[in-house]
Design an enzyme around this catalytic site. Sequence first.
Site, PDB file in Angstrom:
ATOM      1  N   ASP A  43       0.838  -1.198   0.000  1.00 37.93           N
ATOM      2  CA  ASP A  43       0.000   0.000   0.000  1.00 37.93           C
ATOM      3  C   ASP A  43       0.878   1.256   0.000  1.00 37.93           C
ATOM      4  OD1 ASP A  43      -2.886   1.151   0.716  1.00 37.93           O
ATOM      5  OD2 ASP A  43      -1.407   2.255   1.906  1.00 37.93           O
ATOM      6  N   TYR A  48       3.187   9.773  -0.592  1.00 36.11           N
ATOM      7  CA  TYR A  48       4.259   9.159   0.220  1.00 36.11           C
ATOM      8  C   TYR A  48       5.635   9.373  -0.425  1.00 36.11           C
ATOM      9  CZ  TYR A  48       0.397   6.500   2.436  1.00 36.11           C
ATOM     10  OH  TYR A  48      -0.766   6.118   3.058  1.00 36.11           O
ATOM     11  N   LYS A  73      -2.722   5.844  -4.437  1.00 33.51           N
ATOM     12  CA  LYS A  73      -3.840   6.752  -4.138  1.00 33.51           C
ATOM     13  C   LYS A  73      -3.634   8.109  -4.812  1.00 33.51           C
ATOM     14  CE  LYS A  73      -3.616   4.664   0.437  1.00 33.51           C
ATOM     15  NZ  LYS A  73      -2.231   4.564   0.907  1.00 33.51           N
ATOM     16  N   HIS A 106      -7.541   9.534  -1.743  1.00 30.70           N
ATOM     17  CA  HIS A 106      -6.837   9.539  -0.451  1.00 30.70           C
ATOM     18  C   HIS A 106      -7.685  10.148   0.688  1.00 30.70           C
ATOM     19  CE1 HIS A 106      -2.449   9.152   1.007  1.00 30.70           C
ATOM     20  NE2 HIS A 106      -3.269   8.992   2.013  1.00 30.70           N
TER      21      HIS A 106
HETATM   22  N1  LIG Z   1      -5.202   6.346   3.626  1.00 26.62           N
HETATM   23  C1  LIG Z   1      -4.653   7.053   4.582  1.00 26.62           C
HETATM   24  O1  LIG Z   1      -5.029   8.205   4.823  1.00 26.62           O
HETATM   25  C2  LIG Z   1      -3.582   6.445   5.412  1.00 26.62           C
HETATM   26  C3  LIG Z   1      -3.112   7.115   6.561  1.00 26.62           C
HETATM   27  C4  LIG Z   1      -2.114   6.506   7.316  1.00 26.62           C
HETATM   28  C5  LIG Z   1      -1.611   5.278   6.935  1.00 26.62           C
HETATM   29  N2  LIG Z   1      -2.059   4.654   5.806  1.00 26.62           N
HETATM   30  C6  LIG Z   1      -1.501   3.352   5.371  1.00 26.62           C
HETATM   31  O2  LIG Z   1      -1.568   2.429   6.459  1.00 26.62           O
HETATM   32  C7  LIG Z   1      -0.256   1.905   6.706  1.00 26.62           C
HETATM   33  C8  LIG Z   1      -0.088   1.523   8.160  1.00 26.62           C
HETATM   34  O3  LIG Z   1      -0.339   2.616   9.020  1.00 26.62           O
HETATM   35  P1  LIG Z   1       0.815   3.423   9.789  1.00 26.62           P
HETATM   36  O4  LIG Z   1       2.078   3.325   9.044  1.00 26.62           O
HETATM   37  O5  LIG Z   1       0.254   4.772  10.044  1.00 26.62           O
HETATM   38  O6  LIG Z   1       0.911   2.747  11.211  1.00 26.62           O
HETATM   39  P2  LIG Z   1       0.954   1.267  11.829  1.00 26.62           P
HETATM   40  O7  LIG Z   1       1.151   0.234  10.802  1.00 26.62           O
HETATM   41  O8  LIG Z   1      -0.207   1.178  12.753  1.00 26.62           O
HETATM   42  O9  LIG Z   1       2.255   1.375  12.759  1.00 26.62           O
HETATM   43  C9  LIG Z   1       3.533   1.560  12.229  1.00 26.62           C
HETATM   44  C10 LIG Z   1       4.448   1.870  13.408  1.00 26.62           C
HETATM   45  O10 LIG Z   1       4.456   0.763  14.318  1.00 26.62           O
HETATM   46  C11 LIG Z   1       5.765   0.230  14.435  1.00 26.62           C
HETATM   47  N3  LIG Z   1       5.620  -1.231  14.431  1.00 26.62           N
HETATM   48  C12 LIG Z   1       5.349  -2.012  13.351  1.00 26.62           C
HETATM   49  N4  LIG Z   1       5.278  -3.302  13.708  1.00 26.62           N
HETATM   50  C13 LIG Z   1       5.525  -3.345  15.037  1.00 26.62           C
HETATM   51  C14 LIG Z   1       5.602  -4.409  15.968  1.00 26.62           C
HETATM   52  N5  LIG Z   1       5.418  -5.656  15.599  1.00 26.62           N
HETATM   53  N6  LIG Z   1       5.884  -4.084  17.276  1.00 26.62           N
HETATM   54  C15 LIG Z   1       6.077  -2.810  17.656  1.00 26.62           C
HETATM   55  N7  LIG Z   1       6.001  -1.758  16.805  1.00 26.62           N
HETATM   56  C16 LIG Z   1       5.726  -2.024  15.507  1.00 26.62           C
HETATM   57  C17 LIG Z   1       6.544   0.749  13.259  1.00 26.62           C
HETATM   58  O11 LIG Z   1       7.911   0.924  13.599  1.00 26.62           O
HETATM   59  P3  LIG Z   1       9.136   0.579  12.602  1.00 26.62           P
HETATM   60  O12 LIG Z   1       8.743   0.949  11.209  1.00 26.62           O
HETATM   61  O13 LIG Z   1      10.222   1.439  13.154  1.00 26.62           O
HETATM   62  O14 LIG Z   1       9.425  -0.885  12.777  1.00 26.62           O
HETATM   63  C18 LIG Z   1       5.880   2.104  13.007  1.00 26.62           C
HETATM   64  O15 LIG Z   1       6.398   3.070  13.887  1.00 26.62           O
HETATM   65  C19 LIG Z   1       0.644   3.061   6.246  1.00 26.62           C
HETATM   66  O16 LIG Z   1       1.980   2.678   6.115  1.00 26.62           O
HETATM   67  C20 LIG Z   1      -0.033   3.446   4.957  1.00 26.62           C
HETATM   68  O17 LIG Z   1       0.273   2.534   3.933  1.00 26.62           O
HETATM   69  C21 LIG Z   1      -3.033   5.230   5.053  1.00 26.62           C
END
Ligand SMILES: NC(=O)c1ccc[n+]([C@@H]2O[C@H](COP(=O)([O-])OP(=O)(O)OC[C@H]3O[C@@H](n4cnc5c(N)ncnc54)[C@H](OP(=O)(O)O)[C@@H]3O)[C@@H](O)[C@H]2O)c1
Length: 274
Positions: A43, A48, A73, A106
Amino acid sequence: MEKISLHNGVKMPQLGFGVWQVEEKEAVTAVKKALETGYRSIDTAAIYKNERGVGKAIKESGLPREELFITTKVWNSDQGYERTLLALEESLDKLELDYVDLYLIHWPTPEFDEYVDTYKALEKLYHKGKVKAIGVCNFDIEHLRRLLDECDVLPALNQVECHAYLAQHELKDFCKQQGIYVEAWSPLMQGGEVLKDDVIRKIAQKHGKTPAQVIIRWHLQNDTIVIPKSVTPSRIEENFQVFDFELNTNEINEMNSLDRNERKGPLPSEMNIR
Ligand SMILES: NC(=O)c1ccc[n+]([C@@H]2O[C@H](COP(=O)([O-])OP(=O)(O)OC[C@H]3O[C@@H](n4cnc5c(N)ncnc54)[C@H](OP(=O)(O)O)[C@@H]3O)[C@@H](O)[C@H]2O)c1
């Protein structure tokens, strides 16, 4: 890897890999690691600024294109019919792909009132085969209702912030009634408080799993598509080791009741940045 069937029959892995806040160079390493681990759904988004990195990782992985499920997106400033058509071309160029599997709006940015036109451009791209499925992100029920009234193709999914402290019960019920999948962004609450929650830790201990694994499992068993992000190789693997255990109904219910309506991101109706 479990795949779900979107309403148009397109198959999508229920667990994918997110790359928000991963810079171009790091995206190459992280996505390659994810593909080696077994993830097949990535994704990304134009905003990004790592689509080139994702494309490079895909190419270097040597995996057949048809095994992969790539989402990108259209960013807010590219909304509008003509601009959206061009934005997809730019994304494909950066990704070095002929098509994406899923193209999403988005944010609705309701103040600008262009999301219906934007969605019509997505429909055009869908009919041309440039995108295999179309959908939205961050749409509230009122925004979805408008698309249902004014457009022809049902959105395949709505990608929204969703985690144990923002369970999105009402939106999920609405989407389910309409045949729209919910995809959880920030499923781990950006590595935040949910990982330290006592209820989740207790369940994790019982299963010999980590809190992150229990949370991902909870999303999967709630029929949610989930795209955790990590740039840490051990966590990329950890987040994929979720198919060898199951939460029971009590555990799911316990986790469902942790909802506090607590967000990391903005309210969709108030996000009008271009
Ligand atoms: N459509 C939208 O508006 C929107 C908005 C936000 C996000 N997204 C999408 O959703 C994806 C995921 O959301 P997100 O990146 O916001 O947050 P997330 O996946 O909830 O969390 C990522 C964070 O958690 C840490 N982490 C990952 N696995 C872990 C584990 N097993 N134990 C402890 N910590 C862990 C990562 O650290 P490290 O990387 O340092 O390991 C990073 O800091 C995004 O990457 C993006 O593709 C979309």
